[in-house]
Design a protein around this motif. Structure first.
Motif, PDB file in Angstrom:
ATOM      1  N   TYR A  35      73.420  23.805  -1.359  1.00 31.15           N
ATOM      2  CA  TYR A  35      72.015  24.004  -0.567  1.00 31.15           C
ATOM      3  C   TYR A  35      71.865  25.436   0.082  1.00 31.15           C
ATOM      4  O   TYR A  35      70.792  26.192  -0.104  1.00 31.15           O
ATOM      5  N   THR A  49      60.628  16.323  -5.395  1.00 30.98           N
ATOM      6  CA  THR A  49      60.687  15.199  -4.588  1.00 30.98           C
ATOM      7  C   THR A  49      59.090  14.801  -4.603  1.00 30.98           C
ATOM      8  O   THR A  49      58.215  15.706  -4.822  1.00 30.98           O
ATOM      9  N   PRO A  51      56.791  15.003  -1.901  1.00 27.66           N
ATOM     10  CA  PRO A  51      55.796  15.720  -1.636  1.00 27.66           C
ATOM     11  C   PRO A  51      55.320  16.842  -2.617  1.00 27.66           C
ATOM     12  O   PRO A  51      54.180  17.532  -2.425  1.00 27.66           O
ATOM     13  N   GLU A  82      61.373  16.885  11.204  1.00 26.89           N
ATOM     14  CA  GLU A  82      61.962  16.556   9.876  1.00 26.89           C
ATOM     15  C   GLU A  82      63.146  16.900   9.712  1.00 26.89           C
ATOM     16  O   GLU A  82      63.634  18.060   9.839  1.00 26.89           O
ATOM     17  N   GLY A  84      66.007  17.751   6.880  1.00 28.22           N
ATOM     18  CA  GLY A  84      66.067  18.157   5.442  1.00 28.22           C
ATOM     19  C   GLY A  84      64.505  18.414   4.985  1.00 28.22           C
ATOM     20  O   GLY A  84      64.246  17.703   3.926  1.00 28.22           O
ATOM     21  N   GLY A  86      63.140  20.792   3.194  1.00 26.90           N
ATOM     22  CA  GLY A  86      62.945  21.103   1.549  1.00 26.90           C
ATOM     23  C   GLY A  86      62.071  22.410   1.846  1.00 26.90           C
ATOM     24  O   GLY A  86      62.422  23.481   2.630  1.00 26.90           O
ATOM     25  N   GLU A 114      67.876  21.798   9.401  1.00 27.49           N
ATOM     26  CA  GLU A 114      68.075  22.308   8.226  1.00 27.49           C
ATOM     27  C   GLU A 114      69.052  23.064   8.265  1.00 27.49           C
ATOM     28  O   GLU A 114      69.291  23.940   8.914  1.00 27.49           O
ATOM     29  N   THR A 115      70.114  23.016   7.298  1.00 25.59           N
ATOM     30  CA  THR A 115      71.287  23.922   7.213  1.00 25.59           C
ATOM     31  C   THR A 115      71.047  24.927   6.203  1.00 25.59           C
ATOM     32  O   THR A 115      71.900  26.021   6.454  1.00 25.59           O
ATOM     33  N   LEU A 119      66.386  27.675   2.475  1.00 25.82           N
ATOM     34  CA  LEU A 119      65.260  26.727   2.613  1.00 25.82           C
ATOM     35  C   LEU A 119      64.565  26.924   3.871  1.00 25.82           C
ATOM     36  O   LEU A 119      63.417  26.851   4.224  1.00 25.82           O
ATOM     37  N   ASN A 151      62.620  12.503   4.253  1.00 22.03           N
ATOM     38  CA  ASN A 151      62.576  12.047   2.888  1.00 22.03           C
ATOM     39  C   ASN A 151      63.664  12.655   1.999  1.00 22.03           C
ATOM     40  O   ASN A 151      63.633  13.966   2.193  1.00 22.03           O
ATOM     41  N   GLU A 152      64.359  11.989   1.127  1.00 26.71           N
ATOM     42  CA  GLU A 152      65.521  12.399   0.577  1.00 26.71           C
ATOM     43  C   GLU A 152      66.599  13.271   1.336  1.00 26.71           C
ATOM     44  O   GLU A 152      67.139  14.470   0.880  1.00 26.71           O
ATOM     45  N   PHE A 153      66.796  12.971   2.632  1.00 25.94           N
ATOM     46  CA  PHE A 153      67.837  13.613   3.420  1.00 25.94           C
ATOM     47  C   PHE A 153      69.116  12.878   3.310  1.00 25.94           C
ATOM     48  O   PHE A 153      69.960  13.535   3.242  1.00 25.94           O
ATOM     49  N   LEU A 157      73.624  13.252   2.289  1.00 23.59           N
ATOM     50  CA  LEU A 157      74.636  13.213   3.281  1.00 23.59           C
ATOM     51  C   LEU A 157      75.964  12.489   2.566  1.00 23.59           C
ATOM     52  O   LEU A 157      75.581  11.610   1.613  1.00 23.59           O
TER      53      LEU A 157
HETATM   54  N1  SAH Z   1      62.498  16.478   2.559  1.00 25.09           N
HETATM   55  C1  SAH Z   1      62.392  17.365   1.404  1.00 25.09           C
HETATM   56  C2  SAH Z   1      63.488  18.040   0.856  1.00 25.09           C
HETATM   57  C3  SAH Z   1      64.625  17.020   0.472  1.00 25.09           C
HETATM   58  S1  SAH Z   1      65.901  17.910  -0.404  1.00 25.09           S
HETATM   59  C4  SAH Z   1      61.101  16.892   0.389  1.00 25.09           C
HETATM   60  O1  SAH Z   1      61.108  15.863   0.341  1.00 25.09           O
HETATM   61  O2  SAH Z   1      60.958  17.648  -0.765  1.00 25.09           O
HETATM   62  C5  SAH Z   1      67.267  17.740   0.835  1.00 25.09           C
HETATM   63  C6  SAH Z   1      66.922  18.599   2.143  1.00 25.09           C
HETATM   64  O3  SAH Z   1      68.025  18.364   2.846  1.00 25.09           O
HETATM   65  C7  SAH Z   1      67.061  20.095   1.887  1.00 25.09           C
HETATM   66  O4  SAH Z   1      66.127  20.812   2.545  1.00 25.09           O
HETATM   67  C8  SAH Z   1      68.461  20.524   2.233  1.00 25.09           C
HETATM   68  O5  SAH Z   1      68.867  21.735   2.501  1.00 25.09           O
HETATM   69  C9  SAH Z   1      68.547  19.678   3.337  1.00 25.09           C
HETATM   70  N2  SAH Z   1      69.915  19.204   3.803  1.00 25.09           N
HETATM   71  C10 SAH Z   1      70.999  18.606   3.157  1.00 25.09           C
HETATM   72  N3  SAH Z   1      72.185  18.443   3.594  1.00 25.09           N
HETATM   73  C11 SAH Z   1      71.787  18.607   5.114  1.00 25.09           C
HETATM   74  C12 SAH Z   1      72.523  18.679   6.139  1.00 25.09           C
HETATM   75  N4  SAH Z   1      73.761  18.041   6.187  1.00 25.09           N
HETATM   76  N5  SAH Z   1      72.024  18.709   7.501  1.00 25.09           N
HETATM   77  C13 SAH Z   1      70.756  19.488   7.448  1.00 25.09           C
HETATM   78  N6  SAH Z   1      69.829  19.465   6.195  1.00 25.09           N
HETATM   79  C14 SAH Z   1      70.595  19.178   5.126  1.00 25.09           C
END
Ligand code: SAH
Length: 357
Positions: A35, A49, A51, A82, A84, A86, A114-115, A119, A151-153, A157
């Protein structure tokens, strides 16, 4: 130095790593991690994803959030968070749709967890009109009433995996395999690890793999404690299952195709399906409310997705077909409609959030 070299050095120094440490390092290594070093989204990237497929997704979430805000008693200010984000697309679409409730837009303070620096730069551009504030971890968010979207966060993990063997439970680890490669190995699981397995999976048959995710459970626990303290709601959307069952769902995806997990290390996305039942167990004891998990298709339909699609198609007749096929992708049972699940958690609302009848 490369990610592979860093991982080899670590295994050489302290032995095989479990999947949690492996995923943490591959996805999140600050210099070489998946990432932090790229924008993985879209046709040129590795995955797409919801969105990024249709603006309707973020717009409906914006309306959902405005309704939640009214049910919270219109707190001002309110954190719109939000995890993660993206490219920031959900919130950009949500903020446009939320304009129908100007007082809500005025009350919103956007906070992003966000890490990835790559992004974050994207998000800074997409959300430049809303002065977002970034955090590394949910625990770093400021206090106060909050509406949180993820969403897709959760799938990003890390998980751990145990295997039922004829001689008891063993945990999957990643070890070196010759001078270049990596392989999975099993190490006996300690009693604490066995204790952490989802209860319905402890009777798994020999050979079956059972996943669990301390990181996701910690997130659920933190989230619910916080909601109880300062009120609000969270919308968690991800691919996964509504009840705990054995199965290996760890997957690597590169350029929109599945890839072997141990091959393209650091150049493929690594995720695992979310066990929503397990997540809910972590939340329930804290006193927050939680709606029965629904499919993404049912959720978007209940929020009026079809009407929004029709309005958009009427306004842009030349794009009607592509708008419709994008919306179908999000909602059709054989596409994302069933695989993706939606869970809402809340505290201090005077009625059920929309979308969960
Ligand atoms: N929600 C967005 C992106 C999903 S992709 C969408 O729907 O389009 C996953 C996202 O989570 C990316 O932004 C990634 O950088 C972030 N992410 C992944 N692991 C993370 C963590 N441990 N802490 C914070 N953000 C994280």
């Amino acid at each position: 130095m490369s990610l592979r070299a860093a991982l080899r050095a670590r295994i050489q120094a302290s032995g095989p790593v479990n999947l949690e440490d492996f995923m943490d390092m591959v996805l999140g290594h600050p210099v070489f991690g998946y990432y932090p070093t790229r924008d993985p989204l879209g046709a040129q990237g590795d995955f797409t994803t919801a969105p990024e497929i249709s603006q309707i997704f973020g717009e409906l979430i914006g309306l959902w959030a405005a309704d939640v805000w009214m049910k919270m008693g219109r707190p001002d200010p309110v954190l719109l968070v939000e995890c993660g984000p993206g490219r920031g697309t959900i919130l950009a679409d949500a903020m446009r749709a939320a304009r129908v409730v100007p007082e809500f837009c005025k009350a919103i303070r956007i906070h992003l967890v966000e890490t990835s620096p790559a992004l974050r730069a994207h998000q800074a551009h997409t959300l430049r009109d809303f002065a977002p504030v970034w955090h590394d971890r949910p625990e770093d968010l400021p206090p106060g009433p909050m509406i949180l979207i993820a969403n897709e966060f959760l799938d990003a993990l890390p998980v751990r995996q145990c295997v039922r063997t004829t001689s008891g439970w063993a945990e999957r680890h990643v070890d070196l395999d010759g001078p270049e490669d990596f392989r999975f190995v099993l190490r006996p699981a300690d009693p604490q690890t066995i204790e952490a397995l989802p209860a319905p999976c402890r009777a798994a048959a020999p050979g079956e793999i059972v996943e669990f995710s301390p990181a996701r459970e910690a997130f659920a626990k933190h989230l619910s404690a916080r909601l109880v303290r300062s009120n609000g709601a969270a919308l968690l959307i991800d691919y996964g299952h509504a009840s705990s069952a054995p199965g290996d769902t760890l997957q690597a995806v590169r350029a929109h195709r599945f890839a072997p997990v141990l091959k393209d290390i650091g150049n493929a996305d690594l995720t695992a399906h979310v066990d929503f039942a397990r997540l809910a167990e972590g939340i329930h004891p804290t006193g927050v409310s939680i709606a029965p998990i629904v499919s993404q298709g049912a959720f978007l339909t209940a929020l009026g997705g079809a009407a929004r699609l029709e309005a958009l198609s009427r306004k842009n007749p030349g794009q009607a077909e592509s708008l419709q096929s994008a919306y179908r992708r999000l909602t059709a049972p054989n596409e994302m409609g069933d695989l993706f699940k939606v869970m809402a958690v809340w505290h201090g609302l005077d009625a059920l959030p929309e979308g969960f009848s």
